[in-house]
Enzyme design. Structure first.
Site, mmCIF file in Angstrom:
data_model
loop_
_atom_site.group_PDB
_atom_site.id
_atom_site.type_symbol
_atom_site.label_atom_id
_atom_site.label_comp_id
_atom_site.label_asym_id
_atom_site.label_seq_id
_atom_site.Cartn_x
_atom_site.Cartn_y
_atom_site.Cartn_z
ATOM 1 N N ASN A 164 -16.176 10.570 -6.914
ATOM 2 C CA ASN A 164 -15.646 9.478 -6.392
ATOM 3 C C ASN A 164 -15.432 8.508 -7.354
ATOM 4 O OD1 ASN A 164 -14.192 7.691 -4.833
ATOM 5 N ND2 ASN A 164 -15.801 7.076 -3.563
ATOM 6 N N GLY A 165 -14.161 8.012 -7.923
ATOM 7 C CA GLY A 165 -14.020 6.918 -8.988
ATOM 8 C C GLY A 165 -12.610 7.549 -9.897
ATOM 9 N N LYS A 214 0.408 -4.342 9.053
ATOM 10 C CA LYS A 214 0.099 -3.464 10.293
ATOM 11 C C LYS A 214 1.382 -2.450 10.270
ATOM 12 C CE LYS A 214 -3.447 -3.806 10.017
ATOM 13 N NZ LYS A 214 -3.990 -4.527 8.936
ATOM 14 N N TRP A 269 -8.976 11.411 -2.031
ATOM 15 C CA TRP A 269 -7.424 10.518 -2.237
ATOM 16 C C TRP A 269 -7.161 10.466 -3.713
ATOM 17 C CZ3 TRP A 269 -5.786 6.061 -5.011
ATOM 18 C CH2 TRP A 269 -4.502 5.484 -4.145
ATOM 19 N N GLU A 280 0.090 -10.491 7.970
ATOM 20 C CA GLU A 280 -0.535 -9.341 8.521
ATOM 21 C C GLU A 280 -0.037 -8.411 9.620
ATOM 22 O OE1 GLU A 280 -3.523 -8.063 7.825
ATOM 23 O OE2 GLU A 280 -4.240 -7.129 9.440
ATOM 24 N N LYS A 286 -9.150 4.098 3.533
ATOM 25 C CA LYS A 286 -9.995 2.773 4.168
ATOM 26 C C LYS A 286 -10.415 1.839 3.200
ATOM 27 C CE LYS A 286 -11.421 0.234 7.430
ATOM 28 N NZ LYS A 286 -10.415 -0.487 8.120
ATOM 29 N N ARG A 314 -11.504 7.796 4.441
ATOM 30 C CA ARG A 314 -11.729 7.220 2.949
ATOM 31 C C ARG A 314 -10.635 7.855 2.172
ATOM 32 N NH1 ARG A 314 -16.587 4.677 1.648
ATOM 33 N NH2 ARG A 314 -16.369 5.387 -0.496
ATOM 34 N N CYS A 354 -12.533 8.117 -2.248
ATOM 35 C CA CYS A 354 -12.761 9.494 -1.575
ATOM 36 C C CYS A 354 -14.079 9.447 -0.964
ATOM 37 C CB CYS A 354 -12.911 10.555 -2.823
ATOM 38 S SG CYS A 354 -11.549 10.299 -3.946
ATOM 39 N N HIS A 375 15.902 -19.657 2.497
ATOM 40 C CA HIS A 375 15.824 -19.473 1.089
ATOM 41 C C HIS A 375 16.024 -17.992 0.646
ATOM 42 C CE1 HIS A 375 14.904 -23.745 0.892
ATOM 43 N NE2 HIS A 375 13.972 -23.788 1.884
ATOM 44 N N GLU A 421 2.095 -0.176 7.143
ATOM 45 C CA GLU A 421 1.031 0.829 6.571
ATOM 46 C C GLU A 421 0.743 1.979 7.735
ATOM 47 O OE1 GLU A 421 -3.210 -0.464 6.071
ATOM 48 O OE2 GLU A 421 -2.873 -1.841 7.808
HETATM 49 C C1 AGP Z 1 -5.492 -3.160 5.851
HETATM 50 O O1 AGP Z 1 -5.205 -2.812 6.942
HETATM 51 C C2 AGP Z 1 -5.717 -2.073 4.779
HETATM 52 N N1 AGP Z 1 -6.527 -1.211 5.184
HETATM 53 C C3 AGP Z 1 -5.975 -2.682 3.503
HETATM 54 O O2 AGP Z 1 -4.943 -3.745 3.086
HETATM 55 C C4 AGP Z 1 -7.410 -3.525 3.485
HETATM 56 O O3 AGP Z 1 -7.479 -4.428 4.153
HETATM 57 C C5 AGP Z 1 -7.745 -3.752 1.806
HETATM 58 O O4 AGP Z 1 -7.920 -2.342 1.345
HETATM 59 C C6 AGP Z 1 -9.176 -4.644 1.522
HETATM 60 O O5 AGP Z 1 -9.987 -3.474 1.962
HETATM 61 P P1 AGP Z 1 -11.615 -4.276 2.163
HETATM 62 O O6 AGP Z 1 -11.415 -5.421 3.225
HETATM 63 O O7 AGP Z 1 -12.381 -3.412 2.591
HETATM 64 O O8 AGP Z 1 -11.788 -5.035 0.866
#
Ligand code: AGP
Length: 611
Positions: free
Chosen positions: A99-100, A488, A73, A484, A606, A27, A2, A507, A491
């Protein structure tokens, strides 16, 4: 997960709070609210984003010189008006943003409820503000700060808190355990935020709070003590962040801006670290490289995209330095009673430096005596401050939730680490080291050449905007790139996508192949080209639609693939830095075509600062 903001000073804080929340929406953005003190506490909050709140308060905008704000969030309770922060105590005198995760909130809520306290929300956060008021009422005359301390001693879990009291118009109270908080000190005014982005336009003087600390913040002042009331002297740092770096700069989305920033980000990551003849200089690891080179085990822990760069790191370090590497999901590592000791090394990779699982894994390794190193993009982040040493990626602020330049900067830094270890372990000859270092310096320009194909990739993306699924295949250094690329896409476009080692397709996943299944094949390294060709044939034999990311020399690949994205040649070990670029653009354009919120995809945040 958050975003928290706060202000105390001589200006009206409403717009400061709202602008700050807008900068923190990456965030978390499912609900939002502010509390401003002006006589009493004026609280405005709602499901949705900052713009929804602005519309809600337009008729009667609250004004005042002290206030807090929150963008959420959701962890406990639906994202609705009631569960939005700030949460207010029963009397209405105290407002709090959090936040937490409060792990013992249910027990606390039960106890408080039996004593007659009424709760409005389903959240864990509301328990804290009600608990503080209960402590105040149980100890008449106790200073507010002392009541906060006593309440927080009953709390288990993580928090970043900002708290205001209606009877205390010049004080902001903040406390930190496991969720980041930064204090900005201006002239006669102070700011609080979850990271520096809401603060940088007002001041560059900041104080980073650490876990177990509580600060009383006045206009331009910050008194920090431990939760046990021990005074602390905190260093005031100067932010290196610029306002321009956190704006979109004319791009439609932060993500597209950050994709196009990659040439500069990689150049910045390399700056000052390549020595003549292929030597490497990593100041952050000074004096420790021999210990790392001699490690019994080197374990990389990370999450998400950072875990993918960690996988590339495994291939790089084993390829160049012949040092065994294990890559672990941070969330799995920490619960496995890891077999680490003083002769082991852990490398935690995190763009934000605040990912709760990665921080927890780091702490687990340190508790077992291992050397804990960090690879991070945010100066002053928790990970940067809790590791024994580390390497900054210098990619600049990454605002888009989907990580792009952070990934390529992480891989670049991992190439440098691998090269440095190879020198220490005598596993690379000077000529090969010099050739690798020289090729690294060409990578920014080669990425720029791929970015110049953005329009063509956008046209290709049109064809697959409504594909129900997409499969990504890669081998060796580009197997992590397949993962990756799939991440991308899923998400930001919400299309299901999977990355697989190409050889694994037969497999199981090959059962998925039909004419409706697009398959992105990364065929960009010389040492796997024959095998990738065979994989393309296998896909074509089942009418799969092949999109090949390949290099000029791969004529057979280009002949067999239905669609081709050509990237410049480079050394196999550096191939991920180029192969990932078209996949970022492909995902971006598909998401835009689908009308998705590219920078703030649904359900995501994020920085995942909860476990
Ligand atoms: C990747 O596009 C995502 N935003 C997510 O997987 C991110 O890489 C992951 O949460 C790790 O974040 P960090 O690198 O800030 O630890």
């Amino acid at each position: 997960m958050c975003g928290i903001v706060g202000y105390v000073g001589s200006r009206d804080c409403r717009d400061i709070l709202l602008r700050g929340l807008a900068r923190l929406e990456y965030r978390g953005y499912d609900s939002v609210g502010i509390a401003i003190l002006n006589g009493g506490l004026h609280v405005a909050k709602c499901a949705g984003k900052v713009r929804d709140l602005e519309r809600r308060i337009a008729v009667a905008p609250p004004a005042g010189r002290l206030g807090i704000g929150h963008t959420r969030w959701a962890t406990h309770g639906l994202p609705d008006d009631t569960n939005a922060h700030p949460h207010v105590s029963q009397t209405g005198d105290i407002a709090l943003v959090h936040n937490g995760i409060i792990e013992n909130y249910a027990a606390l809520k039960q106890t408080l409820s039996t004593k007659g306290r009424r709760f409005r929300s389903q959240t864990d956060s509301e328990v804290v503000v009600q608990l503080i008021e209960a402590v105040l009422e149980a100890s008449p005359g106790i200073p507010f700060e002392a009541a906060i301390r006593l309440a927080l001693k009953q709390v288990a879990g993580t928090y970043g808190l900002a708290i205001v009291h209606a009877g205390d118009p010049d004080r902001l109270y903040v406390a930190r355990r496991g969720s980041p908080l930064i204090v900005g000190l201006g002239e006669g005014e102070s700011f609080v935020a979850s990271d520096a982005t809401p603060i940088v336009e007002y001041t560059n003087r900041v104080v980073y709070l650490d876990d177990g600390e509580l600060a009383v913040i006045g206009p331009g002042s910050c008194d920090v003590r431990t939760i046990d009331d021990v005074p602390l002297t905190k260093e005031v740092h100067e932010l290196a962040l610029s306002l321009g770096a956190i704006e979109k700069g004319g791009y439609p989305h932060f993500m597209l801006k950050e994709i196009h920033e990659q040439p500069r980000a990689i150049a910045d990551c390399l700056r000052g670290r390549l020595l003549p003849g292929g030597g490497v200089q990593l100041g952050g690891l000074a004096g420790l490289l021999d210990r790392v080179a001699a490690a019994r085990t080197l374990t990389i822990v990370a999450c998400g995209t950072s875990w993918h760069s960690g996988l590339v790191g495994e291939y790089l370090i084993e390829h160049l330095a012949r040092l065994p590497v294990e890559v672990e999901y941070a969330s799995e590592f920490r619960y496995r009673e890891p077999l680490l000791a003083a002769d082991d090394v852990l490398l935690a990779i995190s763009q934000s430096g605040e990912t709760a699982d990665t921080i927890a894994a780091l702490r687990e390794a340190k508790a077992r005596g291992a050397l804990a190193l960090g690879l991070c993009n945010v100066v002053g982040s928790t990970l940067a401050r809790e590791t024994d040493a580390g390497v900054y990626t210098h990619a600049g602020p990454e605002i888009g939730v989907a990580s792009t330049k952070a990934f390529t900067a992480q891989v670049t830094a991992l190439v440098l680490v691998a090269l440095a270890l190879a020198h220490r372990r005598g596993t690379i000859d000077p000529g090969r080291a010099a050739a690798l270092a020289d090729e690294l310096t060409w990578i920014p320009e080669k990425i720029a050449a791929i970015l110049a194909q953005d329009a063509a990739i956008a046209v290709l993306a049109q064809r697959f905007t409504y594909a129900p699924n997409i499969l990504y295949l890669g081998r060796s250094f580009n197997f992590p790139v397949a993962l990756e690329g799939a991440l991308k896409l899923k998400e930001i476009s919400y299309i299901h996508a999977e990355g697989y080692p190409a050889a694994e397709m037969k497999h199981g996943p090959i059962a998925l192949i039909d004419r409706l299944m697009p398959v992105v094949v990364i065929a960009a390294t010389a040492h796997t080209s024959d095998k990738m060709l065979a994989n393309i044939e296998e896909v074509r034999a089942r009418q799969g639609r092949v999109i090949a990311v390949t290099t000029p020399g791969q004529e057979d690949v280009k002949r067999l693939a239905e669609f081709v994205i050509e990237i410049p040649e480079t050394l196999d070990a550096l191939s991920p830095l180029l192969a990932v670029i078209p996949l970022q653009l492909f995902a971006y354009h598909i998401a835009v075509n689908r009308g998705c919120d590219v920078d703030q995809p649904r359900n995501l945040a994020k920085s995942v600062t909860v476990e």
